[in-house]
Motif scaffolding. Structure first.
Motif, PDB file in Angstrom:
ATOM      1  N   HIS A 289      13.494 -23.238 -36.313  1.00 57.18           N
ATOM      2  CA  HIS A 289      12.728 -22.365 -35.428  1.00 57.18           C
ATOM      3  C   HIS A 289      12.259 -23.172 -34.224  1.00 57.18           C
ATOM      4  CE1 HIS A 289       9.182 -19.341 -34.898  1.00 57.18           C
ATOM      5  NE2 HIS A 289      10.076 -19.273 -33.934  1.00 57.18           N
ATOM      6  N   VAL A 290      12.797 -22.874 -33.040  1.00 54.17           N
ATOM      7  CA  VAL A 290      12.493 -23.619 -31.822  1.00 54.17           C
ATOM      8  C   VAL A 290      11.486 -22.825 -31.003  1.00 54.17           C
ATOM      9  CG1 VAL A 290      13.437 -24.629 -29.719  1.00 54.17           C
ATOM     10  CG2 VAL A 290      14.784 -24.643 -31.824  1.00 54.17           C
ATOM     11  N   VAL A 291      10.391 -23.499 -30.619  1.00 57.04           N
ATOM     12  CA  VAL A 291       9.358 -22.904 -29.773  1.00 57.04           C
ATOM     13  C   VAL A 291       9.005 -23.917 -28.695  1.00 57.04           C
ATOM     14  CG1 VAL A 291       8.384 -21.407 -31.544  1.00 57.04           C
ATOM     15  CG2 VAL A 291       7.554 -23.761 -31.322  1.00 57.04           C
ATOM     16  N   PRO A 292       8.653 -23.407 -27.491  1.00 51.89           N
ATOM     17  CA  PRO A 292       8.747 -22.014 -27.036  1.00 51.89           C
ATOM     18  C   PRO A 292      10.191 -21.666 -26.659  1.00 51.89           C
ATOM     19  CG  PRO A 292       7.923 -23.391 -25.276  1.00 51.89           C
ATOM     20  CD  PRO A 292       8.060 -24.301 -26.465  1.00 51.89           C
ATOM     21  N   ALA A 293      10.432 -20.399 -26.471  1.00 48.86           N
ATOM     22  CA  ALA A 293      11.784 -19.939 -26.138  1.00 48.86           C
ATOM     23  C   ALA A 293      12.119 -20.316 -24.694  1.00 48.86           C
ATOM     24  CB  ALA A 293      11.888 -18.433 -26.335  1.00 48.86           C
ATOM     25  N   SER A 294      13.394 -20.569 -24.430  1.00 50.11           N
ATOM     26  CA  SER A 294      13.844 -20.909 -23.079  1.00 50.11           C
ATOM     27  C   SER A 294      15.307 -20.500 -22.941  1.00 50.11           C
ATOM     28  CB  SER A 294      13.674 -22.411 -22.824  1.00 50.11           C
ATOM     29  OG  SER A 294      14.534 -23.148 -23.661  1.00 50.11           O
TER      30      SER A 294
END
Length: 941
Positions: A289-294
């Protein structure tokens, strides 16, 4: 009439008005025209009284001159004749009375008091009070100003010390960053276990308490293989605890597991993650789960990380590039990035440093992009460093600042008070520190010392004035002298010690002679002596004062008297030396039991008044008994046994034997032979090479003196130098050693070998007034360049009196020679501030810091610390005692540039020294060159 009778009963005394005691002659005067005065009543008839013997002289001295000189007024008064035309009143003294006599009487009394001795004494007393009080006021103001000046000077010194300590801490942090970057540069794909092993080896969390986070942020492309996921799944890595936060491969379970252990994200992170939920989470190939989205085609993720507190760890899928594009700019520029951060609400600093393969930044931006491994990210809490540094400087506040392109980052220990002094020091690489301190007040009552001086001066002036008044006043009438109290003098008080009341040396010698004479008449009787010396007594006097030492000696005397028998004699010879004289039968002479009782009694704690807690003392005892010709011989043998007990380790007793006397006699013979050795040229020097590890060549040689004894053969310096220092012969021996070493070094330099020479200097030489003259003479006679001569001074010699050492070494340094601290091993004698004051060039490490030990890590850390101190003070560190090739390579890897030891070369004869200049540092395959000591008729050749 006697003097004890009241005045009114003495009819023979004259009156002040000039009339006899019976009253005035004739009628009393009255106003004119008034009734005539009544005649006085006739006194009753009394028999004529015989005049007393006491009154006779008074009548002879005062024969009523009023009646003899003025016989006529009596009939005039009896007739009461008044000249016509005059209205007056007649008085007895024929004068007009004063209307108010009180002021005139007071002024007259004041005038009489002022001119009296008591008045003069009072005036002098008041003058003394005024003068001394004025001096106290002026002195108090001077003390207050001096204390304020000292406070300003102390603040300057404290500010410099704070700046130096912070500069060293910053250098240590930079060294950590370089070490970690080197690790990742050499192992770009390092696993979590490998990073954990490196962290444990470097003892990072223990050595750097201000470090909160350390890790590698790597650039991960979205289509990158799944093989990277297990490497990231180990986040966070915590070397202190085995527990770590596991990241699952599914997005839903990842969010659930990290929520309890992850601190609340920043406001920027929350805003960045908000649109991610609307558009759907972007999932890495492993389901991370990668945060924040880009919308980028890459992520910047932490692949290996050290976190001090797992509760404050960031999410494993945090994309640092999505938060800020400055990371890529820092990578392309090859420069570190400093960003403010927060750790649990405490201000912190995040340092992001680009890491490249090979740990060398390429020159072009394209090359840096291609060789990039990632970014080394450190999160530091400067407040921890400030707290540690300021702990040793109470009353000082500091602000640590770093200047960036966008502004300044500041970290303050405490807010500076209004009106505080400040001092700013420029550290390196954009760091500055500003120290604050409240200025010392120049007021008298605000300064404790000035206030005490003022109060004491006023009290002293009052006491001095009172003393002057008492001494200047007239003495009281002398009465009957009081009877003198008879004084009882102590018979033969010069035979007893005043402090302890014990017999002194003279009386003890007399009693010993008596005992020996009695033992000479009785064949079955022996006389023994216990010579007792208190161990470490000098430390009590130096640390607690002589008053404490006197109390201790009195207590020791009481305990000695408590353990001896009734017939034994305890005495004090002087200082901390006591003697017990014992008479015993020849068959039952057991002095060792008495000695044990003495030692056990002194093992009990001593309690001294007003000197803090109890402490323990020990004693060394020398025993001697037998048949002696004199008391001096008995005490001499007991003292020799005492010396043996001291040499064996103290806190014990030793019985005298004949070998002790031979040792002392041999020592005396050796002293005589030592005097002759200098005249007969029996000394010679050996030289041990000191190598420059960078060039592999001999840089200098250390001179060591040896003695070619005519009977005992070759003696090393340890066998005779201590005796030479005790007898003072070290001065001429050291002078010869200086001249000989300088002459040899001059010969080598003429032959084309530029090499210095090191000569050891003892405390007796350094503290002598003419030592600088000896050095100047040796330099002038040899013609050697002063910078090629190095004087080695032991660390204990310098630290015994730092102020005197600074003055002595400064005088020597002005001659151009170099100075080295010998046997420097981090023993704690020398402080960093003391080393900075001394004019030094070298630190020679004691071989004990390199010796094998169960705790080799501690030895390595100690040597690293000494090397850091040397770099900070711009001093060259010389490692001595190198015995293995492994020690040599380890030292070179740590940054040590000069070394010596048996592995590289043994002490060599003079004629074989030139062969060392062409020999490189030995390797494991090449044996150490040991030049043979060829026999020669002249050992100095």
């Amino acid at each position: 009439m006697s003097d004890s009778q009241p005045p009114q009963d003495n009819p023979e005394r004259g009156r002040a008005d000039g009339y006899p005691a019976g009253g005035p002659v004739g009628p009393q005067p009255g106003p004119v025209g008034g009734p005539p005065p009544q005649p006085p009543a006739a006194p009753p008839a009394q028999p004529p009284a015989q005049p007393s013997q006491d009154a006779a002289p008074s009548l002879a001295q005062n024969p009523a001159p009023t009646f003899a000189q003025n016989p006529a007024p009596a009939p005039s008064l009896a007739q009461n004749t008044v000249p016509p035309g005059q209205n007056t009143v007649l008085s007895l003294d024929q004068s007009t009375p004063s209307k108010d006599p009180a002021p005139s009487n007071f002024l007259a009394s004041l005038k009489r008091f002022a001119t009296s001795r008591q008045g003069v004494a009072l005036a002098l007393a008041l003058l003394c009070v005024a003068v001394v009080s004025l001096a106290a006021v002026l002195g108090a103001h001077t003390v207050a100003r001096n204390d304020a000046a000292k406070g300003r000077s102390a603040f300057g010194q404290s500010s410099a010390a704070v700046a130096s300590a912070l500069k060293l801490a910053i250098q240590r942090e930079e060294e950590l960053a370089v070490s970690a970057a080197t690790f990742f540069a050499n192992k770009p794909s390092a696993t979590r276990a490998e990073f954990a092993a490196w962290v444990k080896w470097a003892r990072t969390l223990r050595r750097f308490p201000e470090l909160d986070n350390l890790g590698l942020v790597a650039l991960v492309h979205k289509p990158q293989p799944v093989a990277l996921a297990p490497r990231i799944a180990g986040q966070p890595l915590k070397p202190i605890t085995k527990a770590s936060t596991a990241l699952t491969t599914r997005a839903s379970s990842t969010a659930t597991s990290t929520a309890p252990s992850t601190a609340p994200t920043t406001k920027a992170s929350a805003q960045a993650s908000a649109p991610s939920s609307a558009q759907g989470p972007r999932v890495a190939p492993a389901g991370l789960h990668v945060v924040p989205a880009s919308n980028h085609h890459y992520y910047c993720l932490a692949v290996a990380e050290l976190v001090r507190n797992s509760a404050q760890a960031r999410p494993a899928g945090l994309d640092y590039c999505a938060r800020s594009s400055a990371l890529l700019a820092a990578r392309d520029a090859g420069a570190s990035r400093y960003v403010p951060a927060s750790v649990g609400g405490v201000p912190a600093l995040a340092v992001e440093t680009p890491v490249y393969r090979g740990n060398v930044p390429p020159r072009s931006a394209f090359g840096r992009t291609a060789a990039s491994v990632g970014w080394l990210r450190e999160v530091l809490v400067p407040g921890v460093v400030l707290t540690q540094v300021l702990h040793a400087h109470p009353g000082i506040a500091a602000r640590l600042s770093y200047k960036t392109s966008s502004g300044n980052l500041a970290f303050t220990s405490a807010g500076p008070q209004q009106g505080a002094h400040s001092s700013t020091a420029n550290l390196h690489n954009g760091w500055t520190v500003t120290s604050f301190a409240v200025p010392a007040s120049t007021g008298v009552f605000a300064d404790e010392s000035a206030r005490d001086l003022l109060v004491g001066g006023v009290l002293l002036s009052v006491l001095l004035g009172l003393l002057v008044f008492i001494l200047g006043s007239p003495p009281a009438p002398a009465g009957a002298a009081p009877a003198k109290t008879p004084t009882h003098e102590v018979p033969n008080e010069d035979l007893y010690d005043v402090l302890t009341g014990l017999p002194n040396r003279a009386l003890m010698l007399d009693r010993a002679e008596t005992m020996l004479a009695r033992a000479g008449r009785q064949s079955g009787l022996l006389v023994g002596a216990l010579f007792i010396d208190i161990d470490w007594f000098k430390d009590v006097n130096d640390k607690l004062g002589e008053a404490a030492g006197d109390q201790l000696l009195a207590n020791v005397a009481e305990r000695l008297e408590a353990v001896v028998r009734a017939g034994d004699t305890v005495g004090r010879l002087g200082g901390d030396e006591f003697v017990i004289l014992v008479e015993s039968a020849a068959r039952g002479a057991r002095l060792d039991s008495l000695a044990r009782r003495v030692i056990e009694s002194l093992h009990k704690p001593f309690e001294l008044e007003t000197f803090g807690p109890n402490f323990f003392m020990t004693a060394s005892i020398g025993l001697a008994f037998g048949r002696y010709e004199s008391a001096e011989e008995l005490l001499r043998d007991a003292q020799l046994a005492l010396y043996a007990a001291k040499s064996a380790g103290k806190d014990r007793y030793t019985l005298f034997n004949a070998n002790m006397r031979s040792v002392i006699e041999g020592r005396g013979v050796l002293e005589v032979e030592l005097n002759a050795a200098l005249e007969d040229r029996q000394f010679f020097l050996l030289y041990q090479p000191i190598y420059d590890l960078n060039t592999g060549k001999v840089a200098a040689l250390e001179a060591r003196i040896h003695w070619q004894h005519p009977k005992q053969g070759e003696l090393p310096q340890a066998d005779f130098v201590p005796l030479a220092e005790e007898t003072g012969l070290i001065v001429p021996i050291g002078r010869w050693m200086l001249e000989e070493a300088c002459n040899r070094a001059a010969a080598w330099n003429v032959a084309g070998h530029r090499a210095g020479v090191s000569v050891q200097v003892s405390a007796g030489q350094l503290n002598r007034e003419g030592f600088a003259t000896d050095i100047r003479r040796a330099l002038q006679q040899s013609g050697i360049e002063p910078s090629l001569l190095t004087l080695q001074v032991a660390e204990t010699t310098v630290m015994s009196d730092v102020t005197a050492a600074v003055e002595r070494l400064g005088e020597i340094k002005r001659l151009g020679v170099r100075i080295a601290i010998d046997d420097f091993g981090g023993s704690g004698y020398a402080y960093h501030s003391d080393l900075r004051r001394l004019p030094l060039d070298f630190l020679e490490v004691d071989r004990s810091s390199l010796a094998a030990s169960d705790d080799e890590d501690y030895r390595t850390w100690l040597l690293e610390a000494i090397l850091i101190v040397g770099r900070d003070l711009s001093l060259t560190v010389v490692a001595k005692g190198i015995e293995t090739y492994e020690q040599l390579t380890t030292l070179h890897g740590m940054g040590c540039t000069m070394a010596q030891g048996l592995f590289m070369g043994k002490p060599t004869w003079t004629h074989a020294v030139e062969s060392l200049f062409d020999v490189d540092i030995p390797t494991p395959r090449v044996a150490t060159v040991d030049a043979p000591r060829a026999a020669s008729s002249d050992p100095l050749s």
